[in-house]
Design an enzyme around this catalytic site. Structure first.
Site, PDB file in Angstrom:
ATOM      1  N   ASN A 179      -4.054   9.283  -0.709  1.00  0.00           N
ATOM      2  CA  ASN A 179      -3.578   8.165  -1.535  1.00  0.00           C
ATOM      3  C   ASN A 179      -2.853   8.658  -2.788  1.00  0.00           C
ATOM      4  OD1 ASN A 179      -3.732   5.130  -2.163  1.00  0.00           O
ATOM      5  ND2 ASN A 179      -4.397   6.097  -4.041  1.00  0.00           N
ATOM      6  N   ASP A 215       0.852  -1.189   0.000  1.00  0.00           N
ATOM      7  CA  ASP A 215       0.000   0.000   0.000  1.00  0.00           C
ATOM      8  C   ASP A 215       0.886   1.236   0.000  1.00  0.00           C
ATOM      9  OD1 ASP A 215      -1.821   2.114   0.837  1.00  0.00           O
ATOM     10  OD2 ASP A 215      -3.199   0.466   1.291  1.00  0.00           O
ATOM     11  N   TYR A 239      -9.960  14.967  -7.602  1.00  0.00           N
ATOM     12  CA  TYR A 239      -9.281  13.897  -8.350  1.00  0.00           C
ATOM     13  C   TYR A 239      -8.308  14.512  -9.368  1.00  0.00           C
ATOM     14  CZ  TYR A 239      -8.545  10.455 -12.015  1.00  0.00           C
ATOM     15  OH  TYR A 239      -7.956   9.656 -12.963  1.00  0.00           O
TER      16      TYR A 239
HETATM   17  N1  UFG Z   1     -22.725   8.849 -18.773  1.00  0.00           N
HETATM   18  C1  UFG Z   1     -24.088   8.715 -18.881  1.00  0.00           C
HETATM   19  N2  UFG Z   1     -24.715   7.785 -18.096  1.00  0.00           N
HETATM   20  C2  UFG Z   1     -24.027   7.010 -17.210  1.00  0.00           C
HETATM   21  C3  UFG Z   1     -22.625   7.152 -17.112  1.00  0.00           C
HETATM   22  C4  UFG Z   1     -22.010   8.089 -17.912  1.00  0.00           C
HETATM   23  O1  UFG Z   1     -24.753   9.399 -19.645  1.00  0.00           O
HETATM   24  O2  UFG Z   1     -24.662   6.204 -16.513  1.00  0.00           O
HETATM   25  C5  UFG Z   1     -22.057   9.825 -19.639  1.00  0.00           C
HETATM   26  C6  UFG Z   1     -21.303  10.884 -18.873  1.00  0.00           C
HETATM   27  O3  UFG Z   1     -22.163  11.955 -18.572  1.00  0.00           O
HETATM   28  C7  UFG Z   1     -20.206  11.248 -19.857  1.00  0.00           C
HETATM   29  C8  UFG Z   1     -19.942   9.959 -20.616  1.00  0.00           C
HETATM   30  O4  UFG Z   1     -21.084   9.142 -20.392  1.00  0.00           O
HETATM   31  O5  UFG Z   1     -20.692  12.195 -20.754  1.00  0.00           O
HETATM   32  C9  UFG Z   1     -18.724   9.209 -20.137  1.00  0.00           C
HETATM   33  O6  UFG Z   1     -18.813   9.067 -18.737  1.00  0.00           O
HETATM   34  P1  UFG Z   1     -17.830   8.125 -17.909  1.00  0.00           P
HETATM   35  O7  UFG Z   1     -18.265   8.216 -16.475  1.00  0.00           O
HETATM   36  O8  UFG Z   1     -17.734   6.806 -18.553  1.00  0.00           O
HETATM   37  O9  UFG Z   1     -16.425   8.836 -18.102  1.00  0.00           O
HETATM   38  P2  UFG Z   1     -15.998  10.328 -17.745  1.00  0.00           P
HETATM   39  O10 UFG Z   1     -15.845  11.027 -19.057  1.00  0.00           O
HETATM   40  O11 UFG Z   1     -16.859  10.991 -16.757  1.00  0.00           O
HETATM   41  O12 UFG Z   1     -14.685  10.030 -16.945  1.00  0.00           O
HETATM   42  C10 UFG Z   1     -13.447   9.761 -17.533  1.00  0.00           C
HETATM   43  C11 UFG Z   1     -12.597   8.943 -16.587  1.00  0.00           C
HETATM   44  C12 UFG Z   1     -12.304   9.711 -15.327  1.00  0.00           C
HETATM   45  C13 UFG Z   1     -11.709  11.025 -15.668  1.00  0.00           C
HETATM   46  C14 UFG Z   1     -12.607  11.763 -16.611  1.00  0.00           C
HETATM   47  C15 UFG Z   1     -11.992  13.045 -17.058  1.00  0.00           C
HETATM   48  O13 UFG Z   1     -13.271   7.762 -16.281  1.00  0.00           O
HETATM   49  O14 UFG Z   1     -11.411   8.985 -14.530  1.00  0.00           O
HETATM   50  O15 UFG Z   1     -12.833  10.972 -17.776  1.00  0.00           O
HETATM   51  O16 UFG Z   1     -13.005  13.939 -17.391  1.00  0.00           O
HETATM   52  F1  UFG Z   1     -11.526  11.781 -14.574  1.00  0.00           F
END
Ligand code: UFG
Length: 326
Positions: free
Chosen positions: A94, A53, A143
Site C-alpha cells: 500500500n 484505492d 512502516y
Molecule cells: N504509550 C503508552 N501507553 C499507551 C500508548 C502509548 O504509554 O497505551 C506511550 C508510548 O510508549 C509512547 C507515547 O505514549 O511513548 C506515544 O505513543 P503513541 O502510540 O501515541 O505514538 P508513537 O510515538 O508511538 O507514534 C507516533 C505516530 C506513528 C509514528 C511514530 C514515530 O503515531 O505513526 O510516532 O515514532 F510512526
C-alpha cells in the site's frame, strides 16, 4: 484562485483536517479514499468524494480524467508500526507500490506537485535530539522504511521528471478540530491521548504506561505532540511553496512532553482522574523523539505552530471525544 487539489486519504485523521483547512482557505478540494480506515463523515459537506484505492490504478484514472488537478496531497497510508512488523507486505504494497501507482497516474496526467505525509519514524533510533532534517535516516520498522523509500523515489522523480514534492515528517499528531466537527478515530486505537481520554471516560479500564524506567526526568517517554490543525496549515503552506521548493521538512513543536505529563494534563483539562497501570516498555519506542524548532518548517514554509500548550491540544481532543460522530 488555485485549481483543484486532490486529497488522497482525505477521509483519514490528518487528511480530513487538511481538507477542512483548505476548504476554509478557499481551495477547491476533491477527496479520494478507500475508506478502509477513513470515515466518510470526516469529509466536509460540499467536497466531492471519490472512492478509490491506490492498489487499483483503474480506480484512480477516471478521477484524474474528471478533474483538472494542480497538485496532490497524499495521506493514504497504513500507519500501525506494530502491524507493519507482523505484516510488512501490507505496508510495502500500500504505502510503496500504491504510491508508485499514484505517481504514475499523476505523471500521465501532467500533475507534477505532491505533498506527502512522511514521519519522524524515518529517522529510527535518535542519534541526537532535538532532531533536524539532517539526522541520519535508519528506520527500525517496515512502516518507517516504507515512508523513507517514497522519499527516495521523490528525489529520483524530481531529477528525472521534474516532480515537485514536499515530504512532511510529522512527529506526534494530536488533537481535533477546534469546533469538534472532526477528530481522531482509529480502530484499533493505539495512540496515547485518545486512550488516556477514553480511560478517563471509563470506556477503558486504565491506561498502561509503557515503560517507567527510561532515562528521562520522570522515567516515561518524551514525545513532540503537534496539533492536527497546525499540521493542516503546514500542508497548505508547503503546497503554496512547491514552485520554489522541493524537499523534506520536520513538523513538530520542539517541545518535549512525557507520558506522565500527558496524563496529568488530561486530568487537569477534564477535571477527572485517569486510572493508570505501569507496564513494560513497548518494543521500538525510543526514550525521546522531538523536533528541532525553527527549522525549514519556519524558515522555508513560514510556518509556526499555534498550539504550544499541551493542555490546549488535549482540550480539543476532549471536546471531540465527548461528541464523537464516528
Ligand atoms: N504509550 C503508552 N501507553 C499507551 C500508548 C502509548 O504509554 O497505551 C506511550 C508510548 O510508549 C509512547 C507515547 O505514549 O511513548 C506515544 O505513543 P503513541 O502510540 O501515541 O505514538 P508513537 O510515538 O508511538 O507514534 C507516533 C505516530 C506513528 C509514528 C511514530 C514515530 O503515531 O505513526 O510516532 O515514532 F510512526
Amino acid at each position: 484562485m488555485e485549481k483543484t487539489v486532490l486529497i488522497m486519504g482525505g477521509a483519514g485523521y490528518i487528511g480530513s483536517h487538511t481538507v477542512k483547512h483548505l476548504q476554509e482557505q478557499g481551495y477547491s478540494c476533491v477527496v479520494a479514499d478507500n475508506l478502509v480506515y477513513g470515515h466518510r463523515q470526516a469529509v466536509p459537506e460540499g467536497v466531492p468524494f471519490e472512492k478509490a484505492d491506490l492498489a487499483d490504478v483503474a480506480s484512480l484514472e477516471p478521477i484524474f480524467s474528471k478533474y483538472d488537478f494542480s497538485a496532490v496531497l497524499h495521506f493514504a497510508a497504513y500507519a500501525y508500526v506494530g502491524e507493519s512488523v507482523t505484516d510488512p507486505q501490507k505496508y510495502y504494497q500500500n504505502n510503496v507500490a500504491g504510491t508508485l501507482n499514484l505517481l504514475s497516474v499523476m505523471k500521465k496526467h501532467h500533475v507534477n506537485k505532491i505533498v506527502f505525509s512522511s514521519t519522524c519514524a524515518t529517522y529510527g533510533e535518535p542519534k541526537y535530539t532535538p532532531m533536524d532534517e539532517k539526522h541520519p535516516q535508519n528506520p527500525i520498522n517496515p512502516y518507517g522504511r516504507s515512508k523513507l523509500m517514497i522519499e527516495q523515489v521523490f528525489a529520483d522523480y524530481a531529477r528525472a521528471y521534474g516532480l515537485k514534492y514536499a515530504a512532511l515528517r510529522y512527529f506526534n499528531a494530536a488533537g481535533a478540530a477546534q469546533d469538534a466537527s472532526i477528530g481522531e478515530s482509529h480502530n484499533p486505537e493505539t495512540h496515547l491521548i485518545p486512550l488516556v481520554l477514553q480511560a478517563i471516560k471509563g470506556e477503558r479500564s486504565c491506561i498502561k504506561i509503557f515503560g517507567t524506567d527510561y532515562p528521562t526526568p520522570d522515567g516515561t517517554c518524551l514525545r513532540d505532540y503537534i496539533h492536527v490543525e497546525d499540521l493542516a496549515c503546514a500542508h497548505r503552506l508547503a503546497l503554496e511553496k512547491l514552485n520554489d521548493f522541493s524537499g523534506y521538512v520536520n513538523l513538530g513543536t520542539g517541545i518535549k512532553t512525557s507520558v506522565k505529563d500527558i496524563i496529568a494534563a488530561a486530568e487537569k483539562v477534564t477535571g477527572k482522574t485517569c486510572p493508570v497501570q505501569p507496564a513494560p516498555r513497548r518494543a521500538g519506542d525510543p526514550a525521546e523523539l522531538y523536533a528541532a524548532a525553527h527549522g525549514p518548517a519556519e524558515t522555508v514554509l513560514g510556518w509556526k505552530p499555534r498550539y504550544l500548550q499541551i493542555e490546549d491540544i488535549i482540550a480539543t481532543a476532549w471536546k471531540w471525544e465527548q461528541n464523537r460522530r464516528y
